[in-house]
Enzyme design. Structure first.
Site, short mmCIF file in Angstrom:
data_model
loop_
_atom_site.label_atom_id
_atom_site.label_comp_id
_atom_site.label_asym_id
_atom_site.label_seq_id
_atom_site.Cartn_x
_atom_site.Cartn_y
_atom_site.Cartn_z
N GLY A 30 0.66 -1.98 -0.24
CA GLY A 30 -0.46 0.41 0.16
C GLY A 30 0.56 1.32 -0.08
CD GLU B 147 2.34 -9.00 3.03
OE1 GLU B 147 0.72 -8.37 2.98
OE2 GLU B 147 1.78 -9.82 3.31
N GLY C 249 4.92 -4.38 -2.83
CA GLY C 249 4.71 -4.26 -4.21
C GLY C 249 5.56 -3.28 -5.09
NE ARG C 250 0.74 1.05 -6.01
CZ ARG C 250 -0.31 0.96 -6.96
NH1 ARG C 250 -0.24 0.93 -8.13
NH2 ARG C 250 -1.29 -0.19 -6.43
NE ARG D 117 -1.58 1.26 -11.14
CZ ARG D 117 -1.76 2.19 -11.45
NH1 ARG D 117 -0.74 2.62 -12.62
NH2 ARG D 117 -1.86 2.90 -10.61
CE1 TYR E 57 -7.39 -1.04 -10.18
CE2 TYR E 57 -5.30 -0.75 -11.43
CZ TYR E 57 -6.48 -1.28 -10.57
OH TYR E 57 -6.09 -2.54 -10.43
CB CYS F 242 -11.50 -3.82 -31.10
SG CYS F 242 -10.48 -4.51 -32.06
CD GLU F 243 -12.95 -3.35 -24.81
OE1 GLU F 243 -13.58 -2.40 -24.09
OE2 GLU F 243 -13.72 -4.00 -24.70
C1 LIG Z 1 -0.82 -6.18 -3.37
C2 LIG Z 1 -1.03 -6.36 -2.59
C3 LIG Z 1 0.11 -6.72 -1.45
C4 LIG Z 1 1.22 -5.19 -2.66
O1 LIG Z 1 0.06 -3.93 -2.72
P1 LIG Z 1 1.04 -3.14 -2.96
O2 LIG Z 1 0.18 -1.93 -3.21
O3 LIG Z 1 1.50 -3.04 -4.51
O4 LIG Z 1 2.46 -2.28 -2.07
C5 LIG Z 1 1.22 -7.19 -0.08
N1 LIG Z 1 -0.21 -7.23 0.17
C6 LIG Z 1 -1.36 -8.76 -0.64
C7 LIG Z 1 -1.62 -9.12 0.71
C8 LIG Z 1 -1.61 -7.82 -1.42
O5 LIG Z 1 -3.04 -7.72 -1.90
#
Ligand SMILES: *Cc1c(COP(=O)(O)O)cnc(C)c1O
Length: 423
Positions: A231, A273, A275-276, A311, A315, A342-343
C-alpha cells in the site's frame, strides 16, 4: 518534480536494434538503491523482512536482486509459491497472504514452510482439514471495517473490501488457533492502496499494534510478528512528492515505542509486503509511435496496448509519458495515445499535452515496474511483451522473452497440421 526516464534515447536505440518494441525495461541501479533504503529504514527492528509482493512483478531476475537485500516473497497463488520455490525461497522467507484459497495451495505453502496468513475465520477448519493439523506459526488478516482516512485526504474503504476478519472474529480465531496448537502468532492488514504520504504505515501500525496488545492480553496468544502489508505508493504524477521511506520507518519506530514496548512486546518482528514501492518507478514501457490519426480528436497509435499495461484502461490511472529526444520541446499538442485493442478504453493517455509526435518516435511510459507487465492479458490475441533489464554497468539483458504465436497456440485444441506450422 520533473519526471525523467532512467534510460537515454541512445541506449534505447541500441536496445531496439536487438529487441523490438514494445517491451518493459527495468533499472537495476534504481531497484538496488531503493531496496537498500528500505532495509535501512527498518534496520532498528531486528528480524524485519520485506516480503516482495510477487504479483506486482513476477520476474525472477528482478526478485533475485531483492533477495540480495534480505527480502522474502509474498504469495497468493500456486504459481507464485512455485516461482518462490524456484528462486530458492523457503520457510519464513515466504509469506502466503491469499484469499479464497484452494486446498492444494495450503498444502504447497505448508510444504515450503511458508508463513500462512489466514484471510477468514472459516479457513481455520479448512486448513486443519486440509493439512491434518494447524501450523505452530500462523497469521490472521484483520479488517477494521469503516473508512480509513489519512490527513491529506487519502482514504480507502476497508468496510467494502472482501479481505480479512472483523475484530470480533480475530479474537475468536486466536483463541481457536491457540487451542489447536498454534504457538507463534502474527497479524496483518492492508487498509489503503498506493498511499503517497509518509503517514500511512505509522497510522496502520498504530491500529495493528493496539490490536496486538489487546489480543495478546485477552487471548494469551504469543504475538511474534506484525505485517504492515503493501500500500505504500509512488508518485505517478510529476506534481506529486514521493514517499520518504526513512521517514516512514522512523514514524513506525515511534509508534512501536509508544505502544508495543510499554506492553512488554518490544521483541515483535515487523514485516511488510510492498510491491509497488519496491519496483514501480524502476520499470517503464517502451513503445513506438506507429500511426497518427485526425478525426474529432488527435490520436497517436503506438505498438503497445492495454494488454501490456492495463492500469490506465482499468483504473483511469495516470502514467507519465516522455517522447524521447523531445524532452525540451514545448508540450503544445493534445493527444490521446492509444493501443490497438478493439476497446475504446485502450488509451495510455487522454487529452495529454505532449510535444508534437512523429511516426517512429520512441515513447517511454513511466512507472510500469509494478502492476504493469504482471496485469497483462491476451485480449485480441495480443501477445505478452519481453522484459529487459538495464544493468548498473549500462549493459542490458533479456530477462523474459516476448511471447510468440507458438506460445499462444500451445494450450489450444487445434488440428495437428496447424500445430506443425510451429515446428
Ligand atoms: C497487492 C498486495 C500487496 C502489494 O501491494 P502494493 O500496493 O503493490 O504494495 C501486498 N500484500 C497483499 C496481500 C496484496 O494483495
Amino acid at each position: 518534480m520533473k519526471k525523467t526516464p532512467f534510460v537515454t534515447k541512445e541506449k534505447l536505440e541500441e536496445i531496439i536494434r536487438q529487441y523490438p518494441t514494445p517491451f518493459h525495461l527495468y533499472d537495476e541501479k534504481g531497484i538496488r538503491e531503493n531496496a537498500a533504503r528500505v532495509k535501512e529504514a527498518f534496520s532498528w527492528n531486528p528480524g524485519f523482512i520485506e516480503y516482495f509482493a510477487v504479483k506486482a512483478t513476477p520476474t525472477p531476475a528482478l526478485i533475485r536482486i531483492l533477495k540480495e537485500y534480505g527480502c522474502g516473497t509474498d504469495c497468493s497463488s500456486m504459481t507464485e509459491l512455485m516461482l518462490s520455490e524456484a528462486m530458492g525461497f523457503s520457510g519464513d522467507k515466504i509469506m502466503f497472504s491469499s484469499n479464497v484459497t484452494p486446498a492444494e495451495e495450503y498444502v504447497k505453502a505448508n510444504e515450503l514452510g511458508a508463513v500462512i496468513n489466514l484471510d477468514d475465520i472459516t479457513h481455520i477448519d479448512f486448513l486443519e482439514e486440509t493439512l491434518g493439523f494447524i501450523p505452530k506459526k500462523i497469521s490472521c488478516r484483520f479488517n477494521p471495517g469503516g473508512m480509513f482516512q489519512l490527513s491529506n485526504g487519502i482514504m480507502d474503504n476497508p468496510g467494502d473490501a472482501k479481505y480479512g476478519m472483523t475484530e470480533e472474529q480475530i479474537f475468536e480465531a486466536f483463541r481457536t488457533l491457540k487451542a489447536k496448537g498454534a504457538e507463534e502468532f502474527g497479524i496483518h492488514a492492508f487498509l489503503a492502496s498506493n498511499t503517497v504520504t509518509n503517514e500511512y504505515y505509522p497510522k496502520l501500525a498504530g491500529v495493528l499494534f493496539e490490536l496486538a496488545v489487546r489480543l495478546q492480553k485477552e487471548t494469551g496468544a504469543h504475538i511474534t510478528f506484525i505485517n504492515l502489508s503493501g500500500g505504500v505508493g509512488i508518485p505517478y504524477r510529476p506534481e506529486q512528492e514521493g514517499n520518504d521511506i526513512l521517514a516512514i520507518g522512523e514514524g513506525v519506530r515511534k509508534v512501536y515505542e509508544e505502544i508495543l514496548v510499554p506492553a512488554g512486546m518490544g521483541d515483535v518482528r515487523l514485516c511488510t509486503e510492498m510491491g509497488r514501492y519496491m519496483m514501480g518507478p524502476y520499470g517503464c514501457l517502451v513503445t513506438t509511435a506507429m500511426h497518427e490519426k485526425h478525426i474529432y480528436k488527435e490520436y497517436i497509435g503506438v505498438d503497445a496496448c492495454a494488454a501490456n499495461l492495463m492500469r490506465p484502461a482499468m483504473y483511469g490511472a495516470y502514467h507519465h509519458i516522455t517522447v524521447m529526444g523531445k524532452e525540451n520541446e514545448p508540450c503544445d499538442h493534445m493527444y490521446d495515445v492509444t493501443g490497438s485493442l478493439c476497446e475504446n478504453n485502450d488509451k495510455f493517455a487522454i487529452d495529454r499535452m505532449l510535444p508534437k509526435i512523429d511516426k517512429g518516435d520512441l515513447l517511454v511510459i513511466h512507472d510500469t515496474g509494478a502492476h504493469g507487465f504482471s496485469m497483462g492479458y491476451n485480449y485480441n490475441g495480443r501477445l505478452w511483451s519481453a522484459e529487459i533489464l538495464l544493468k548498473e554497468d549500462g549493459s542490458f539483458e533479456l530477462i523474459r522473452r516476448a511471447e510468440t504465436p507458438k506460445d499462444y497456440f500451445a494450450t489450444l485444441d487445434i488440428t495437428p497440421e496447424y500445430k506443425k506450422m510451429f515446428e
